[in-house]
Design an enzyme around this catalytic site. Sequence first.
Site, PDB file in Angstrom:
ATOM      1  N   HIS A 114      29.985  38.694 -28.374  1.00 36.01           N
ATOM      2  CA  HIS A 114      29.807  39.840 -27.657  1.00 36.01           C
ATOM      3  C   HIS A 114      28.697  40.921 -28.188  1.00 36.01           C
ATOM      4  O   HIS A 114      28.261  41.789 -27.715  1.00 36.01           O
ATOM      5  CB  HIS A 114      31.077  40.643 -27.516  1.00 36.01           C
ATOM      6  CG  HIS A 114      31.990  39.893 -26.529  1.00 36.01           C
ATOM      7  ND1 HIS A 114      31.740  39.505 -25.299  1.00 36.01           N
ATOM      8  CD2 HIS A 114      33.490  39.746 -26.547  1.00 36.01           C
ATOM      9  CE1 HIS A 114      32.857  38.932 -24.888  1.00 36.01           C
ATOM     10  NE2 HIS A 114      33.955  38.933 -25.619  1.00 36.01           N
ATOM     11  N   ASP A 150      34.830  30.446 -24.421  1.00 30.84           N
ATOM     12  CA  ASP A 150      35.730  31.248 -24.642  1.00 30.84           C
ATOM     13  C   ASP A 150      35.928  31.860 -23.215  1.00 30.84           C
ATOM     14  O   ASP A 150      35.092  31.619 -22.292  1.00 30.84           O
ATOM     15  CB  ASP A 150      34.922  32.525 -25.449  1.00 30.84           C
ATOM     16  CG  ASP A 150      35.913  33.656 -25.834  1.00 30.84           C
ATOM     17  OD1 ASP A 150      36.234  34.452 -24.930  1.00 30.84           O
ATOM     18  OD2 ASP A 150      36.253  33.827 -26.980  1.00 30.84           O
ATOM     19  N   HIS A 152      36.107  34.712 -22.113  1.00 30.81           N
ATOM     20  CA  HIS A 152      35.151  36.167 -21.814  1.00 30.81           C
ATOM     21  C   HIS A 152      33.659  35.542 -22.138  1.00 30.81           C
ATOM     22  O   HIS A 152      33.510  34.786 -23.022  1.00 30.81           O
ATOM     23  CB  HIS A 152      35.510  36.989 -22.788  1.00 30.81           C
ATOM     24  CG  HIS A 152      37.041  37.514 -22.740  1.00 30.81           C
ATOM     25  ND1 HIS A 152      37.893  37.174 -23.438  1.00 30.81           N
ATOM     26  CD2 HIS A 152      37.568  38.240 -21.862  1.00 30.81           C
ATOM     27  CE1 HIS A 152      39.023  37.672 -23.511  1.00 30.81           C
ATOM     28  NE2 HIS A 152      39.028  38.423 -21.965  1.00 30.81           N
ATOM     29  N   ASP A 229      41.048  31.377 -25.880  1.00 27.02           N
ATOM     30  CA  ASP A 229      41.815  32.011 -24.820  1.00 27.02           C
ATOM     31  C   ASP A 229      41.844  31.586 -23.502  1.00 27.02           C
ATOM     32  O   ASP A 229      42.479  32.261 -22.547  1.00 27.02           O
ATOM     33  CB  ASP A 229      41.341  33.561 -25.143  1.00 27.02           C
ATOM     34  CG  ASP A 229      40.021  33.814 -25.076  1.00 27.02           C
ATOM     35  OD1 ASP A 229      39.066  32.797 -25.151  1.00 27.02           O
ATOM     36  OD2 ASP A 229      39.291  34.829 -25.540  1.00 27.02           O
TER      37      ASP A 229
END
Length: 286
Positions: A114, A150, A152, A229
Amino acid sequence: MLVVCDLRCTEYHRPGHPERPERITRAEAHLRTQTCLKIEWTEPVQVSDEQLLRAHSEQHLARLEEPSDFDYDTPALPNIKAHAIRSVGGALRALDTALAGKPAFSLMRPPGHHATVERAMGFCYLNSVAVAALEAMARGIKKVAVFDFDVHHGNGTEDILVDVQNCAYFSVHQYPAYPGTGTSSYSNVHNYPVPPYAPHDIYRGALAEALDDLKHYGPALIGVSAGFDPYRGDPLSAAPLEREDFHWLGESLRAFGVPIFTVLEGGYSEDLPDLILAYLSGLAGQ
């Protein structure tokens, strides 16, 4: 299989924060005591400013030394810049090992995908996989890809690598979800958004589509942002993957027959150690 780890990365935490030291300590203990996969261990390499500045601005590096939090999820904890640089060093060590012909996994924190050119966010301070991808290109690797599974979207990796020639970014992620990006593909960016609570076959299908497109791209090197995740038991997602899916991801990437290095991104369930082992076993062909 080589695993990069430096347990100094467990020395920082904020009480109640999901990105906690136990993610590493429990995974490291599990990988050291399991008997199904032969693992060699090593530590991160030193990181130069030149390597960091390929991905981040001077202003961002200076901001990492300031005492104020970046956002609610990304606190300015003591020595966080040093911890983030060591995590980058883990990715660079994994890159070195991959280029020497052996798959490698960086078991380090903080995660990185991120972190943008200018901003720390989403538990991430420096973008380890992007720094390593740009380092590979600086060493003359002609065609580099980053594959991000991931749950996200890796908005930071996209921000750093977009429009970089001979490099491509592939991300399969839940949307809508944090950070609210990754809805479309453009330039060298390939996004595969999957809705929350999607059935298993839909999520697995998006991963398969991304892997097919990655194969068509024909990379000479793959950097993997491994977020665990998308697991059905993860508290920070609404995704359906099982342990066997992470083994399949490892097997699928191994089949490319090119150097692969992997860095740990997310994954917050109690099953994280076993999910990592499943992925590594698939990557090792076991």
